[in-house]
Design an enzyme around this catalytic site. Structure first.
Site, PDB file in Angstrom:
ATOM      1  N   ARG A 228      43.264  57.772  42.919  1.00 55.78           N
ATOM      2  CA  ARG A 228      44.379  57.650  43.853  1.00 55.78           C
ATOM      3  C   ARG A 228      45.021  59.024  44.054  1.00 55.78           C
ATOM      4  O   ARG A 228      45.105  59.833  43.107  1.00 55.78           O
ATOM      5  CB  ARG A 228      45.439  56.684  43.303  1.00 55.78           C
ATOM      6  N   HIS A 276      38.793  58.459  51.811  1.00 60.54           N
ATOM      7  CA  HIS A 276      38.909  57.254  50.963  1.00 60.54           C
ATOM      8  C   HIS A 276      37.729  56.301  51.195  1.00 60.54           C
ATOM      9  O   HIS A 276      37.913  55.130  51.542  1.00 60.54           O
ATOM     10  CB  HIS A 276      40.254  56.544  51.223  1.00 60.54           C
TER      11      HIS A 276
HETATM   12  P1  NAP Z   1      39.508  49.347  35.353  1.00 62.16           P
HETATM   13  O1  NAP Z   1      38.285  48.554  35.092  1.00 62.16           O
HETATM   14  O2  NAP Z   1      40.834  48.682  35.188  1.00 62.16           O
HETATM   15  O3  NAP Z   1      39.433  50.644  34.414  1.00 62.16           O
HETATM   16  C1  NAP Z   1      40.518  51.489  34.232  1.00 62.16           C
HETATM   17  C2  NAP Z   1      40.227  52.481  33.120  1.00 62.16           C
HETATM   18  O4  NAP Z   1      41.311  53.409  33.036  1.00 62.16           O
HETATM   19  C3  NAP Z   1      40.101  51.826  31.738  1.00 62.16           C
HETATM   20  O5  NAP Z   1      39.126  52.480  30.984  1.00 62.16           O
HETATM   21  C4  NAP Z   1      41.484  52.067  31.140  1.00 62.16           C
HETATM   22  O6  NAP Z   1      41.522  52.116  29.720  1.00 62.16           O
HETATM   23  C5  NAP Z   1      41.781  53.458  31.688  1.00 62.16           C
HETATM   24  N1  NAP Z   1      43.227  53.742  31.649  1.00 62.16           N
HETATM   25  C6  NAP Z   1      44.235  53.086  32.263  1.00 62.16           C
HETATM   26  N2  NAP Z   1      45.429  53.647  31.958  1.00 62.16           N
HETATM   27  C7  NAP Z   1      45.150  54.678  31.127  1.00 62.16           C
HETATM   28  C8  NAP Z   1      45.964  55.625  30.458  1.00 62.16           C
HETATM   29  N3  NAP Z   1      47.301  55.629  30.567  1.00 62.16           N
HETATM   30  N4  NAP Z   1      45.346  56.531  29.667  1.00 62.16           N
HETATM   31  C9  NAP Z   1      44.003  56.529  29.520  1.00 62.16           C
HETATM   32  N5  NAP Z   1      43.178  55.651  30.130  1.00 62.16           N
HETATM   33  C10 NAP Z   1      43.748  54.735  30.927  1.00 62.16           C
HETATM   34  O7  NAP Z   1      39.494  49.929  36.852  1.00 62.16           O
HETATM   35  P2  NAP Z   1      38.235  50.196  37.801  1.00 62.16           P
HETATM   36  O8  NAP Z   1      37.752  48.939  38.423  1.00 62.16           O
HETATM   37  O9  NAP Z   1      37.247  51.019  37.052  1.00 62.16           O
HETATM   38  O10 NAP Z   1      38.941  51.071  38.955  1.00 62.16           O
HETATM   39  C11 NAP Z   1      39.608  52.266  38.643  1.00 62.16           C
HETATM   40  C12 NAP Z   1      40.354  52.798  39.850  1.00 62.16           C
HETATM   41  O11 NAP Z   1      39.468  53.344  40.812  1.00 62.16           O
HETATM   42  C13 NAP Z   1      41.137  51.756  40.649  1.00 62.16           C
HETATM   43  O12 NAP Z   1      42.365  51.428  40.035  1.00 62.16           O
HETATM   44  C14 NAP Z   1      41.329  52.455  41.991  1.00 62.16           C
HETATM   45  O13 NAP Z   1      42.536  53.171  41.987  1.00 62.16           O
HETATM   46  C15 NAP Z   1      40.156  53.439  42.059  1.00 62.16           C
HETATM   47  N6  NAP Z   1      39.224  53.088  43.151  1.00 62.16           N
HETATM   48  C16 NAP Z   1      39.047  53.970  44.165  1.00 62.16           C
HETATM   49  C17 NAP Z   1      38.153  53.687  45.175  1.00 62.16           C
HETATM   50  C18 NAP Z   1      37.863  54.665  46.269  1.00 62.16           C
HETATM   51  O14 NAP Z   1      37.185  54.324  47.231  1.00 62.16           O
HETATM   52  N7  NAP Z   1      38.292  55.896  46.160  1.00 62.16           N
HETATM   53  C19 NAP Z   1      37.451  52.473  45.154  1.00 62.16           C
HETATM   54  C20 NAP Z   1      37.665  51.595  44.105  1.00 62.16           C
HETATM   55  C21 NAP Z   1      38.550  51.905  43.090  1.00 62.16           C
HETATM   56  P3  NAP Z   1      41.117  50.816  28.826  1.00 62.16           P
HETATM   57  O15 NAP Z   1      39.610  50.744  28.937  1.00 62.16           O
HETATM   58  O16 NAP Z   1      41.571  51.146  27.470  1.00 62.16           O
HETATM   59  O17 NAP Z   1      41.807  49.639  29.461  1.00 62.16           O
HETATM   60  C1  GLV Z   2      39.941  51.110  46.759  1.00 64.28           C
HETATM   61  O1  GLV Z   2      40.512  52.146  46.776  1.00 64.28           O
HETATM   62  C2  GLV Z   2      40.080  50.110  45.745  1.00 64.28           C
HETATM   63  O2  GLV Z   2      40.977  50.223  44.910  1.00 64.28           O
HETATM   64  O3  GLV Z   2      39.276  49.166  45.753  1.00 64.28           O
END
Ligand code: NAP
Ligand code: GLV
Length: 313
Positions: A228, A276
């Site tokens: 983000r 994005h």
């Molecule tokens: P997720 O499964 O919830 O994984 C989040 C990870 O971040 C987990 O490993 C979590 O730790 C870690 N984390 C959270 N807070 C933290 C902190 N304070 N310190 C250290 N580690 C921390 O999320 P995801 O599905 O992988 O998605 C991640 C992010 O990608 C989304 O929230 C979104 O913002 C972004 N995204 C972007 C796009 C794009 O097109 N650019 C698309 C999709 C997603 P734990 O394992 O200990 O819980």
């Molecule tokens: C896209 O940015 C998502 O969070 O799925």
């Protein structure tokens, strides 16, 4: 059963058609056409404040993305913005990890093989040999090794790079050296040649990519931000690129999207910008996942992806 949909671009029909096929027992209504109706589930992307506040009819809110900051940030305007006791459910992968792997490995390999520098040499009509980076010295760190980050880290390890992962709680990912929590942050960052950010946006992670953090990477490191915009202090990145502490960056997300005309990132050749698109919400995969979760909830079964409202992801 009734579903209520909100998508900011107003392009409802493909979603309505998708749910009609995947969940024929449901009636799918747009938010605009059903403001005063009692429904069972909301399916939303960045909903308006008035859509969820005070609702008592909803059994769950399904987010059409992985990041739920667009829903949880409604609480900044109104602490009671979210319906009490109603689970908020994010997308789990739903075809996003494969896209993230393409995007991030491409950015890392482009920097590792110095392809941007060769492109500049070509523009100048110069046949120039650049010393290759050594793979064994080229440590890549992934911040956030959850659903998406863990798969990105493993894909990078598959290319033979030493890979580190950082998470809030300790994670054991094959081929990836794990670091956790505040205490693990400094050793995780120390000497990294590439930093990939895939954290969720929460009060703890906002502005995390600042001058202090960038200064802990190896001199001339590269940044990939696919999480983000508000994770990154944009002025700090520009200063780090200008000083040479950071060699360049690939950025998919920005504090203001679309990135405004005249923003200094547009004019910085060492920064690659995409709008994005690192991992798009794939309609078919997402509808299938949400339909399966609605059926599981109906059968009283637990579902994955329920957001912890305190933690913020
Ligand atoms: P997720 O499964 O919830 O994984 C989040 C990870 O971040 C987990 O490993 C979590 O730790 C870690 N984390 C959270 N807070 C933290 C902190 N304070 N310190 C250290 N580690 C921390 O999320 P995801 O599905 O992988 O998605 C991640 C992010 O990608 C989304 O929230 C979104 O913002 C972004 N995204 C972007 C796009 C794009 O097109 N650019 C698309 C999709 C997603 P734990 O394992 O200990 O819980
Ligand atoms: C896209 O940015 C998502 O969070 O799925």
């Amino acid at each position: 059963m009734k579903l209520q949909l909100y998508v900011p671009d107003g392009r409802y029909q493909p979603w309505i058609d998708g749910f009609a096929e995947a969940l024929p027992e449901a009636q799918c209504l747009t938010w605009e056409d059903s403001r005063n109706e009692q429904v069972d589930y909301a399916v939303v992307w960045r909903p308006p404040l008035e859509m969820l506040r005070g609702r008592t009819d909803l059994k769950a809110v399904f987010n059409l993305g992985a990041g739920v900051d667009g829903i949880l940030s409604l609480r900044d305007t109104d602490p009671d913005a979210l319906p009490a006791g109603v689970p908020i459910v994010r997308l789990d992968d739903a075809g996003m990890a494969a896209q993230m792997i393409d995007y991030v490995t491409h950015a890392v390999l482009r920097y590792f093989r110095r392809l941007d520098e060769y492109a500049l040499a070509q523009q100048a009509g110069t046949w120039r040999f650049l010393k290759p980076h050594r793979r064994a010295d080229f440590t890549v760190g992934v911040m956030g090794v959850g659903t998406l980050g863990a798969q990105i880290a493993q894909a990078l390890a598959g290319f033979g790079f030493p890979v580190r992962g950082w998470s809030r709680t300790a994670r054991d990912i094959e081929g990836v050296q794990g670091f956790a929590g505040e205490a693990g942050q400094a050793p995780f960052l120390d000497g990294l040649r590439v930093l990939v950010n895939v954290l969720p946006l929460t009060p703890e992670t906002e502005n995390i990519l600042d001058a202090g953090l960038l200064g802990k990477l190896a001199k001339g490191a590269y940044l990939v931000n696919v999480a983000r915009g508000p994770h990154l202090v944009e002025q700090d990145l520009l200063a780090a690129v200008q000083s040479g502490q950071v060699a360049g960056a690939t950025l998919d997300v920005f504090r203001t999207e679309p990135l405004p005309a005249g923003h200094p990132f547009w004019a910085e050749p060492r920064i690659t910008i995409t709008p994005h698109i690192a991992a798009l919400t794939l309609r078919e995969d997402s509808v299938a996942q949400i339909a399966a979760k609605i059926r599981a909830l109906g059968a009283g079964q637990p579902i994955a992806g329920v957001v912890d409202l305190q933690r913020g992801y």
